[in-house]
Design a protein around this motif. Structure first.
Motif, mmCIF file in Angstrom:
data_model
loop_
_atom_site.group_PDB
_atom_site.id
_atom_site.type_symbol
_atom_site.label_atom_id
_atom_site.label_comp_id
_atom_site.label_asym_id
_atom_site.label_seq_id
_atom_site.Cartn_x
_atom_site.Cartn_y
_atom_site.Cartn_z
ATOM 1 N N ILE A 143 3.812 -9.020 6.097
ATOM 2 C CA ILE A 143 2.425 -8.617 5.911
ATOM 3 C C ILE A 143 2.237 -7.815 4.628
ATOM 4 C CG2 ILE A 143 2.636 -6.499 7.241
ATOM 5 C CD1 ILE A 143 -0.372 -8.844 7.288
ATOM 6 N N ARG A 144 3.289 -7.183 4.143
ATOM 7 C CA ARG A 144 3.117 -6.352 2.946
ATOM 8 C C ARG A 144 2.759 -7.186 1.720
ATOM 9 N NH1 ARG A 144 8.840 -3.903 2.754
ATOM 10 N NH2 ARG A 144 9.989 -5.835 2.791
ATOM 11 N N TYR A 145 3.111 -8.451 1.700
ATOM 12 C CA TYR A 145 2.709 -9.294 0.573
ATOM 13 C C TYR A 145 1.195 -9.450 0.545
ATOM 14 C CZ TYR A 145 7.650 -10.389 0.371
ATOM 15 O OH TYR A 145 9.016 -10.313 0.298
ATOM 16 N N TYR A 146 0.578 -9.552 1.717
ATOM 17 C CA TYR A 146 -0.872 -9.604 1.786
ATOM 18 C C TYR A 146 -1.478 -8.275 1.350
ATOM 19 C CZ TYR A 146 -0.109 -13.891 4.325
ATOM 20 O OH TYR A 146 0.288 -15.148 4.677
ATOM 21 N N LEU A 147 -0.803 -7.193 1.676
ATOM 22 C CA LEU A 147 -1.281 -5.881 1.273
ATOM 23 C C LEU A 147 -1.243 -5.730 -0.242
ATOM 24 C CD1 LEU A 147 -2.283 -3.169 2.264
ATOM 25 C CD2 LEU A 147 0.077 -2.406 2.384
ATOM 26 N N TYR A 148 -0.169 -6.213 -0.882
ATOM 27 C CA TYR A 148 -0.114 -6.185 -2.343
ATOM 28 C C TYR A 148 -1.242 -7.017 -2.943
ATOM 29 C CZ TYR A 148 4.554 -4.174 -1.981
ATOM 30 O OH TYR A 148 5.606 -3.368 -1.697
ATOM 31 N N LEU A 182 -6.010 4.349 -2.583
ATOM 32 C CA LEU A 182 -4.676 4.251 -3.179
ATOM 33 C C LEU A 182 -3.747 5.329 -2.618
ATOM 34 C CD1 LEU A 182 -2.761 2.974 -5.226
ATOM 35 C CD2 LEU A 182 -3.660 4.560 -6.932
ATOM 36 N N LEU A 183 -4.225 6.549 -2.487
ATOM 37 C CA LEU A 183 -3.392 7.615 -1.907
ATOM 38 C C LEU A 183 -3.017 7.294 -0.466
ATOM 39 C CD1 LEU A 183 -5.146 10.775 -3.366
ATOM 40 C CD2 LEU A 183 -2.913 9.840 -4.002
ATOM 41 N N HIS A 184 -3.947 6.717 0.282
ATOM 42 C CA HIS A 184 -3.643 6.318 1.666
ATOM 43 C C HIS A 184 -2.549 5.245 1.686
ATOM 44 C CE1 HIS A 184 -4.238 5.454 5.880
ATOM 45 N NE2 HIS A 184 -4.395 4.172 5.584
ATOM 46 N N ALA A 185 -2.655 4.270 0.767
ATOM 47 C CA ALA A 185 -1.637 3.216 0.704
ATOM 48 C C ALA A 185 -0.274 3.795 0.335
ATOM 49 C CB ALA A 185 -2.051 2.157 -0.313
ATOM 50 N N ILE A 186 -0.261 4.739 -0.583
ATOM 51 C CA ILE A 186 1.012 5.383 -0.971
ATOM 52 C C ILE A 186 1.573 6.170 0.205
ATOM 53 C CG2 ILE A 186 2.000 7.182 -2.431
ATOM 54 C CD1 ILE A 186 0.094 6.223 -4.644
ATOM 55 N N ARG A 187 0.711 6.932 0.885
ATOM 56 C CA ARG A 187 1.165 7.756 2.005
ATOM 57 C C ARG A 187 1.718 6.916 3.154
ATOM 58 N NH1 ARG A 187 -2.749 9.728 5.538
ATOM 59 N NH2 ARG A 187 -1.538 10.292 7.322
ATOM 60 N N ARG A 188 1.130 5.735 3.376
ATOM 61 C CA ARG A 188 1.593 4.846 4.446
ATOM 62 C C ARG A 188 2.845 4.066 4.039
ATOM 63 N NH1 ARG A 188 -2.067 3.339 8.631
ATOM 64 N NH2 ARG A 188 -0.207 2.268 9.303
ATOM 65 N N GLY A 189 3.262 4.196 2.773
ATOM 66 C CA GLY A 189 4.452 3.495 2.315
ATOM 67 C C GLY A 189 4.192 2.050 1.942
#
Length: 124
Positions: free
Chosen positions: A64-69, A112-119
């Motif tokens: 799923i992280r590919y979709y997130l990117y 963006l900060l939320h995405a960074i915080r969630r890893g």
């Protein structure tokens, strides 16, 4: 028709441009069909992915992280699409526009900060 009569009928102009586009597209496809060489060999008819012959079935799970990117890319691409034209006309728009863009960029930064915080941006 005179140019003033055409300007009074904007839908006629839109219809003419649309018809011209459709005709150009159809003409290009017809010319390709007539002029392109057709030599169907076994190698040309084989399905491939990036030049590699397929192995196994067609079902593959992807993370799923590919979709997130991809989603983050779309967010920042849209951000850029709004920022460049806005920066060109900033003087005419005034301070209110600057404040609105600051709010927009703040929302993007929070995401963006939320995405960074969630890893979400860690590749491993």
């Amino acid at each position: 028709m005179h140019s003033s009569q055409v300007a009074d009928q904007p839908y006629l102009v839109v219809a003419a441009v649309t018809a011209a586009g459709v005709l150009l597209f159809a003409g290009a496809m017809a010319a390709r069909r007539l002029l392109a060489p057709r030599v169907p060999t076994t190698g040309k008819l084989t399905t491939y992915e990036s030049g590699v012959d397929p192995v196994g079935g067609g079902w593959a799970q992807s993370q799923i992280r590919y979709y997130l990117y991809a989603f983050l890319y779309v967010v920042f691409a849209v951000d850029t699409v709004y920022l460049f034209p806005w920066a060109v006309v900033l003087k005419r728009l005034g301070w209110a526009s600057l404040a609105e863009m600051a709010v927009f960029l703040g929302i993007i930064a929070v995401g963006l900060l939320h995405a960074i915080r969630r890893g979400a941006l860690r590749w491993s």
